[in-house]
Enzyme design. Structure first.
Site, PDB file in Angstrom:
ATOM      1  N   SER A  25      36.634  34.132  34.267  1.00  0.00           N
ATOM      2  CA  SER A  25      36.246  34.947  35.416  1.00  0.00           C
ATOM      3  C   SER A  25      37.434  35.144  36.368  1.00  0.00           C
ATOM      4  CB  SER A  25      35.049  34.290  36.121  1.00  0.00           C
ATOM      5  OG  SER A  25      34.402  35.188  36.979  1.00  0.00           O
ATOM      6  N   HIS A  47      27.338  34.743  31.742  1.00  0.00           N
ATOM      7  CA  HIS A  47      28.710  34.738  32.242  1.00  0.00           C
ATOM      8  C   HIS A  47      29.427  33.404  32.033  1.00  0.00           C
ATOM      9  CE1 HIS A  47      32.138  35.859  34.609  1.00  0.00           C
ATOM     10  NE2 HIS A  47      31.860  35.036  35.593  1.00  0.00           N
TER      11      HIS A  47
END
Length: 254
Positions: free
Chosen positions: A84, A234
């Site tokens: 990320s 995610h």
């Protein structure tokens, strides 16, 4: 900026960069596993974990933090893995210093702008006066209404600790993150390409890397391979750590 870090194992160096609101603690189990084959340097990035706080917070300065870290440890070439926000830092660094990155692994993030989806979360956390609480259970209960997802709350609560005075405090620099959040949502520098082996790992249930992003990824990373992990969102490395480990090891040992 002296970044807090932990070292696992021995061998060829592998750098691990966590995501927003994260820390090296989130990577402890995987760092140990990777440490059976490599010398793993797991870092707390600025404004996170036990690393120093700063009002200056963007991908350029974080890439510079990494450059200084490598220089201080005489690391001329490394494997680089980032998730990320850490993935964007890794990409930024790879564009700036391609000769230092033998292989690049980017976990569930693309080299593009994103909408500022964590604005409400940040405002919620900033509104909490941690000094009024005497237990993590009470802090968790206070967050339940605005942050109903138990997993997200537990992830956030890892950023809280008792200081020397016995008062709950944030590890991360919430105000610094909030002030710079719009910058963190923006794209990285894309003036160059990276031509060394690169692996993008995306979660099937995550919106962060879409198939429509593939042409952009392939144009900037000329040796890019994109792998989708099924049934995960995610946090690909924590939702399916064994599968994530297998995918990364196959790429590094190829």
């Amino acid at each position: 900026m002296q970044l807090h870090h932990l070292i696992y194992g021995a061998g060829y160096p592998l750098i691990i960069l966590h995501g927003l609101f994260g820390s090296l603690d989130n990577w402890h189990t995987l760092s140990k596993s990777f440490g059976e084959h490599y010398k793993v340097f797991s870092l707390d990035q600025r404004n996170h974990g036990r690393s120093p706080h700063s009002d200056e917070f963007n991908y350029s300065v974080m890439a510079h933090d990494l450059a200084v870290f490598l220089e201080q440890r005489n690391l001329s070439e490394v494997y680089l893995l980032g998730h990320s926000m850490g993935g964007k830092v890794a990409m930024e660094f790879a564009f700036r210093s391609p000769e230092k990155v033998a292989k690049l692994i980017v976990a569930d993030i693309a080299p593009k702008d994103y909408p500022p989806s964590h604005q409400t979360l940040l405002e919620t956390l900033l509104s909490i006066d941690l000094t009024q609480f005497t237990s993590r259970k009470d802090i968790d209960a206070s967050l339940t209404t605005k942050i109903p997802d138990f997993g997200v709350r537990q992830f956030i609560l890892k950023n809280i600790y008792l200081n020397d005075s016995g008062i709950f405090t944030w590890k991360m620099n919430l105000s610094g993150i909030y002030k710079n959040y719009a910058v963190l949502s923006q794209n990285i520098t894309r003036e160059k390409t990276f031509s060394r082996p690169t692996l993008f790992i995306r979660g099937e249930k995550s919106p962060y890397i879409q198939e429509s992003d593939y042409p952009l990824i392939n144009s900037l990373f000329t040796q890019a391979k994109i792998v989708t992990m099924p049934n995960v969102g995610h946090w690909v490395h924590s939702e399916a750590p064994k599968e994530f480990y297998r995918i990364v090891m196959e790429f590094l040992q190829d």
